[in-house]
Motif scaffolding. Structure first.
Motif, PDB file in Angstrom:
ATOM      1  N   GLU A   1       0.758  -1.278  -0.006  1.00 46.30           N
ATOM      2  CA  GLU A   1      -0.084   0.009  -0.140  1.00 46.30           C
ATOM      3  C   GLU A   1       0.866   1.220   0.063  1.00 46.30           C
ATOM      4  N   GLY A   2       0.552   2.147  -0.784  1.00 39.63           N
ATOM      5  CA  GLY A   2       1.311   3.415  -0.841  1.00 39.63           C
ATOM      6  C   GLY A   2       0.674   4.641  -1.138  1.00 39.63           C
ATOM      7  N   VAL A   3       1.125   5.820  -1.274  1.00 39.18           N
ATOM      8  CA  VAL A   3       0.417   7.092  -1.658  1.00 39.18           C
ATOM      9  C   VAL A   3       1.214   7.548  -2.777  1.00 39.18           C
ATOM     10  N   ILE A   4       0.264   8.124  -3.613  1.00 35.34           N
ATOM     11  CA  ILE A   4       0.858   8.822  -5.005  1.00 35.34           C
ATOM     12  C   ILE A   4       1.743  10.168  -4.341  1.00 35.34           C
ATOM     13  N   SER A   5       3.055  10.299  -4.643  1.00 38.15           N
ATOM     14  CA  SER A   5       3.796  11.431  -3.933  1.00 38.15           C
ATOM     15  C   SER A   5       4.002  12.457  -5.181  1.00 38.15           C
ATOM     16  N   GLY A   6       4.109  11.834  -6.305  1.00 38.98           N
ATOM     17  CA  GLY A   6       4.173  12.963  -7.674  1.00 38.98           C
ATOM     18  C   GLY A   6       3.796  12.163  -8.718  1.00 38.98           C
TER      19      GLY A   6
ATOM     20  N   TRP B   1       5.442  11.212 -17.495  1.00 43.78           N
ATOM     21  CA  TRP B   1       5.726   9.998 -17.682  1.00 43.78           C
ATOM     22  C   TRP B   1       5.423   9.003 -17.018  1.00 43.78           C
ATOM     23  N   GLY B   2       4.649   9.419 -15.662  1.00 36.90           N
ATOM     24  CA  GLY B   2       4.267   8.469 -14.805  1.00 36.90           C
ATOM     25  C   GLY B   2       3.861   8.693 -13.487  1.00 36.90           C
ATOM     26  N   ILE B   3       3.660   8.118 -12.509  1.00 37.54           N
ATOM     27  CA  ILE B   3       3.018   8.150 -11.119  1.00 37.54           C
ATOM     28  C   ILE B   3       4.116   7.807 -10.188  1.00 37.54           C
ATOM     29  N   TYR B   4       4.616   8.556  -9.255  1.00 38.11           N
ATOM     30  CA  TYR B   4       5.420   8.138  -8.287  1.00 38.11           C
ATOM     31  C   TYR B   4       4.530   7.936  -7.124  1.00 38.11           C
ATOM     32  N   VAL B   5       4.807   6.712  -6.300  1.00 39.83           N
ATOM     33  CA  VAL B   5       4.393   6.108  -5.191  1.00 39.83           C
ATOM     34  C   VAL B   5       5.336   6.050  -4.408  1.00 39.83           C
ATOM     35  N   GLU B   6       5.099   6.470  -2.831  1.00 38.38           N
ATOM     36  CA  GLU B   6       5.835   6.259  -1.887  1.00 38.38           C
ATOM     37  C   GLU B   6       5.246   5.296  -0.833  1.00 38.38           C
ATOM     38  N   LEU B   7       6.047   4.617  -0.489  1.00 39.28           N
ATOM     39  CA  LEU B   7       5.491   3.312   0.562  1.00 39.28           C
ATOM     40  C   LEU B   7       5.898   3.993   1.994  1.00 39.28           C
TER      41      LEU B   7
ATOM     42  N   GLU C   1      10.302   4.959  -2.610  1.00 41.67           N
ATOM     43  CA  GLU C   1       9.614   5.423  -3.799  1.00 41.67           C
ATOM     44  C   GLU C   1       9.705   4.817  -4.929  1.00 41.67           C
ATOM     45  N   GLY C   2       8.921   4.539  -5.754  1.00 40.87           N
ATOM     46  CA  GLY C   2       9.085   3.792  -7.087  1.00 40.87           C
ATOM     47  C   GLY C   2       8.124   4.629  -8.128  1.00 40.87           C
ATOM     48  N   MET C   3       8.192   4.128  -9.318  1.00 33.28           N
ATOM     49  CA  MET C   3       7.251   4.803 -10.135  1.00 33.28           C
ATOM     50  C   MET C   3       6.457   3.761 -11.133  1.00 33.28           C
TER      51      MET C   3
END
Length: 121
Positions: free
Chosen positions: A30-35, A39-45, A50-52
């Protein structure tokens, strides 16, 4: 010297996060969209990793980045991904050389449950 030391510390942290997640490929988090970018959506756990999710991996529609609202919007479904939104992601790949982590949206997110603009008002 201090700036070089700080940069080395950041690079080491990134590498350790990539190594940690490379052992978890296929797992869901489970994560939150941080950016959001074109070119994509960054998700922080919750563990600060953080990954994309690359825009080409957003399934179910063709998504456009709306810079003025920082949203990724589906062309035909009006499915929206916004900053701060909780999402479930699956670790797809890691790249130690580039120090990146690639995510895919988990199945429940691809279904779009609760993610349409009409549902969020």
């Amino acid at each position: 010297m201090e700036r070089r030391a700080e940069e080395a510390e950041r690079e080491t942290e990134k590498l350790k996060k990539v190594e940690y997640m490379s052992e978890r490929i296929g797992q869901e988090f489970e994560g939150v969209i941080s950016g959001i970018t074109a070119w994509g959506i960054y998700v922080e756990l919750p563990n600060t990793i953080e990954g994309m999710v690359h825009v080409s991996n957003l399934e179910g529609d063709y998504f456009h980045y709306q810079e003025e609202t920082y949203e990724m919007v589906g062309e035909t479904t009006n499915l929206r991904y916004k900053l701060g939104q909780k999402v479930r992601v699956q670790v797809a790949d890691t790249d130690r050389l580039m120090r990146t982590i690639d995510f895919l949206l988990a199945e429940e997110e691809k279904d779009g449950e609760g993610k349409y603009e009409a549902d969020s008002q």
